[in-house]
Design an enzyme around this catalytic site. Structure first.
Site, short mmCIF file in Angstrom:
data_model
loop_
_atom_site.label_atom_id
_atom_site.label_comp_id
_atom_site.label_asym_id
_atom_site.label_seq_id
_atom_site.Cartn_x
_atom_site.Cartn_y
_atom_site.Cartn_z
N HIS A 49 0.83 -1.21 0.00
CA HIS A 49 0.00 0.00 0.00
C HIS A 49 0.88 1.27 0.00
O HIS A 49 0.57 2.25 -0.68
CB HIS A 49 -0.89 0.04 1.25
N ASP A 162 -3.46 -7.33 -7.61
CA ASP A 162 -4.83 -7.75 -7.93
C ASP A 162 -5.05 -7.42 -9.41
O ASP A 162 -5.74 -6.46 -9.76
CB ASP A 162 -5.82 -7.01 -7.04
P1 AMP Z 1 -6.44 -4.02 -0.39
O1 AMP Z 1 -6.28 -3.20 0.85
O2 AMP Z 1 -5.92 -5.42 -0.25
O3 AMP Z 1 -7.80 -3.92 -0.98
O4 AMP Z 1 -5.47 -3.36 -1.46
C1 AMP Z 1 -5.54 -1.99 -1.76
C2 AMP Z 1 -4.67 -1.72 -2.96
O5 AMP Z 1 -3.33 -2.10 -2.67
C3 AMP Z 1 -5.09 -2.54 -4.19
O6 AMP Z 1 -4.98 -1.72 -5.35
C4 AMP Z 1 -4.09 -3.64 -4.21
O7 AMP Z 1 -3.85 -4.18 -5.50
C5 AMP Z 1 -2.85 -2.94 -3.69
N1 AMP Z 1 -1.90 -3.91 -3.17
C6 AMP Z 1 -2.13 -4.89 -2.25
N2 AMP Z 1 -1.03 -5.63 -2.06
C7 AMP Z 1 -0.07 -5.12 -2.87
C8 AMP Z 1 1.30 -5.46 -3.15
N3 AMP Z 1 1.91 -6.48 -2.55
N4 AMP Z 1 1.95 -4.72 -4.06
C9 AMP Z 1 1.35 -3.68 -4.69
N5 AMP Z 1 0.08 -3.30 -4.47
C10 AMP Z 1 -0.62 -4.01 -3.58
#
Ligand code: AMP
Length: 291
Positions: A49, A162
């Protein structure tokens, strides 16, 4: 311009209601030079994030982050109740990263009594995740459309982690004329290759040791396709490796067109993408890499 701006050292403005959000964005927008980048998250922030936030500072003068664990993208059998919630720590991280605005809507704000609309996800949502989580993408497109209408950013950043979600959001923004730049950010990984995820917190010590083999299998699959192994054979080898390393079940390991997500044509000169989802104990991990 944006690269020369000085880092915001003030605590971010926190909006929890629509009037609070509108007051904050209204104030920012009084300056016509201001551009705003939004990073939508479900909180439990990690280095993945943070990478999105750092990148957001390079595409706009101001950065907003939303934190909302969206109930409509979880099935009743999934982990909505146990999903990690770490708001105080998240706010500290966002302050250190110079974020200007944090949008933390309550469920009543997002889905007031009588809420019944939805955004139909694009064709890119067909198969892969949808075969295993049929409710998922409509929950995502609807909540992201709402976040876009609420915050009205110039750009929004999403992780390639994702990957199918990124494709579905790009299609939604294009098809419905949101006029927002969608910026994809490469996946941030642990040193051993495991993609960072809020759900990695569920892994036991033993599972954590086995977890990087999903990424390893995707890399091996990519290399074997590059040297001419038929895709079906290469996929079968990748699945066998993941199961041998202790994964319980594989939802999919697929090779797709990187833009349309339709099945990959080996002889085409279009970019490909390898995408996977698999279960390690009770934790579902997803990952993807370019072909
Ligand atoms: P989430 O909180 O899991 O819904 O993720 C929020 C955003 O962070 C989404 O756009 C995810 O694709 C991105 N994200 C989550 N994990 C990663 C990672 N390891 N590397 C890059 N972006 C990430």
């Amino acid at each position: 311009m944006s690269s020369q701006k000085t880092k915001n050292t003030n605590a971010p403005t926190i909006g929890r209601t629509l009037p609070e959000l509108r007051a904050a964005t209204g104030q920012l927008r009084q300056d016509p030079q201001v551009t705003l980048a939004l990073v939508p998250t479900m909180g439990a922030l990690h280095a993945g994030h943070i990478e999105l936030v750092k990148h957001a500072h390079t595409v706009a003068t101001h950065v907003a982050v939303s934190i909302f664990v969206n109930p409509t993208q979880f099935a009743p059998t999934e982990d909505l109740g146990t999903y990690p919630r770490t708001e105080a720590a998240d706010l500290e991280i966002l302050k250190a990263e110079g974020v200007n605005l944090v949008w933390v809507p309550g469920t009543d704000t997002m889905y007031p009594t009588g809420f019944s609309s939805a955004v139909q996800p694009a064709k890119a949502a067909e198969s892969l995740e949808t075969d295993h989580r049929p409710h998922f993408f409509q929950g995502v497109t609807t909540v992201v459309a709402k976040l876009f209408n609420q915050v009205r950013p110039d750009a929004a950043l999403f992780g390639e982690k994702d990957y199918q979600q990124l494709c579905v959001i790009r299609a939604m923004v294009r098809d419905l004329d949101f006029g927002i730049d969608i910026v994809g950010v490469p996946t941030v990984r642990e040193n051993d290759g495991l993609a960072l995820s809020s759900r990695n917190a569920y892994l036991t010590t033993e599972e954590r040791q086995a977890a990087p083999s999903l990424h390893e299998a995707l890399q091996t699959l990519s290399k074997s396709i590059a040297v001419g192994t038929p895709i079906e054979e290469a996929k079968a080898n990748a699945k066998a490796l993941v199961l041998e390393r202790g994964f319980r079940n594989i939802d999919y390991i697929e090779v797709r067109d990187a833009e349309t997500l339709s099945p990959y044509e080996p002889r085409s000169d279009r970019p490909g993408r390898i995408l996977a989802a698999a279960w390690l104990g009770n934790t579902r991990l997803i990952d993807n890499i370019p072909l």
